[in-house]
Scaffold this motif. Structure first.
Motif, mmCIF file in Angstrom:
data_model
loop_
_atom_site.group_PDB
_atom_site.id
_atom_site.type_symbol
_atom_site.label_atom_id
_atom_site.label_comp_id
_atom_site.label_asym_id
_atom_site.label_seq_id
_atom_site.Cartn_x
_atom_site.Cartn_y
_atom_site.Cartn_z
ATOM 1 N N CYS A 40 0.837 -1.212 0.000
ATOM 2 C CA CYS A 40 0.000 0.000 0.000
ATOM 3 C C CYS A 40 0.869 1.258 0.000
ATOM 4 O O CYS A 40 0.559 2.234 -0.688
ATOM 5 C CB CYS A 40 -0.944 0.009 1.191
ATOM 6 N N GLU A 82 -13.230 1.150 3.162
ATOM 7 C CA GLU A 82 -11.908 1.241 2.544
ATOM 8 C C GLU A 82 -11.015 2.113 3.419
ATOM 9 O O GLU A 82 -11.444 3.156 3.905
ATOM 10 C CB GLU A 82 -12.054 1.863 1.153
ATOM 11 N N ARG A 94 -7.155 4.051 3.886
ATOM 12 C CA ARG A 94 -5.927 4.556 3.275
ATOM 13 C C ARG A 94 -4.957 4.949 4.382
ATOM 14 O O ARG A 94 -5.332 5.614 5.343
ATOM 15 C CB ARG A 94 -6.220 5.777 2.399
ATOM 16 N N THR A 149 -5.024 0.847 -1.127
ATOM 17 C CA THR A 149 -5.939 0.822 0.012
ATOM 18 C C THR A 149 -6.261 -0.623 0.371
ATOM 19 O O THR A 149 -5.954 -1.547 -0.379
ATOM 20 C CB THR A 149 -7.240 1.579 -0.304
ATOM 21 N N GLU A 156 -12.413 5.709 3.927
ATOM 22 C CA GLU A 156 -12.901 6.301 2.676
ATOM 23 C C GLU A 156 -14.297 5.772 2.379
ATOM 24 O O GLU A 156 -15.215 6.045 3.126
ATOM 25 C CB GLU A 156 -11.879 6.076 1.569
#
Length: 195
Positions: free
Chosen positions: A35, A65, A67, A41, A86
């Motif tokens: 990542c 999701e 990040r 992600t 996200e």
């Protein structure tokens, strides 16, 4: 459908929320490394069955999701991450790699913008007060106290909810029904405090 690496946990990540993680298993260290190299992600899902270490856990179908926004290696050698939530997703199917990392076939779930109805203004006011205590800069920035989805997700993060309650709120597609559920939780907490 999109294939997304999954990270089943004992907690829920909400869209636009932050979560701290400590990484030590090789499968997740490899995932984090990938990542960081690709700005990729992964999906955070509440565990339905199993544990967050060893054999792949069975996750709930709805997750968020994640990040990576910050990372560091702790003195104990563990990798410390901060992730930002996200989009929500639904898992249509999953498979485990040889290293037990779960990969999910996911479909993205949209959060429709919804203005905060006047009847839920007390919830936005409560959220503002809670953020004043824990994240004053965020409260002062004004954020999006008129956005029903944002208020619901942030309040769900601040209230003392059980993981199953948080999961039900994450899975709820209607931001107004989410606020209705949160209003009932706040009322129950107020009644309990008054006893």
């Amino acid at each position: 459908m999109t294939e997304l690496p999954l990270f089943p946990l004992g907690t829920v990540l909400f869209p636009e929320g932050r979560l701290g993680l400590r990484i030590f298993e090789p499968r997740y260290l490899d995932l984090v490394s990938q990542c960081l190299r690709t700005d990729g992600t992964f999906g955070v899902c509440l565990i339905r069955e199993g544990r967050d270490t060893g054999a792949p856990a069975l996750p709930h179908d709805i997750g968020t999701e994640a990040r990576i926004v910050d990372w560091d290696r702790n003195d104990d050698g563990l990798l410390a991450l901060t992730v930002h939530g996200e989009r929500r997703f639904r898992i249509a199917g999953s498979r485990a790699q040889a290293d037990n990392l779960l990969l999910g076939e996911v479909e993205w779930l949209a959060d429709e913008p919804e203005a905060l109805p006047a009847e839920y203004t007390p919830l936005a006011d409560l959220l503002w007060q809670l953020l004043q205590r824990v994240e004053p800069d965020r409260a002062e920035a004004g954020e999006r106290f008129s956005d029903a989805a944002w208020v619901g997700y942030r309040l769900a993060e601040c209230l003392p909810l059980q993981p199953g309650q948080s999961q039900a709120l994450l899975a709820q597609p209607d931001p107004l029904l989410r606020l209705q559920s949160l209003a009932a939780v706040v009322q129950a907490v107020d009644e309990h405090a008054g006893e």
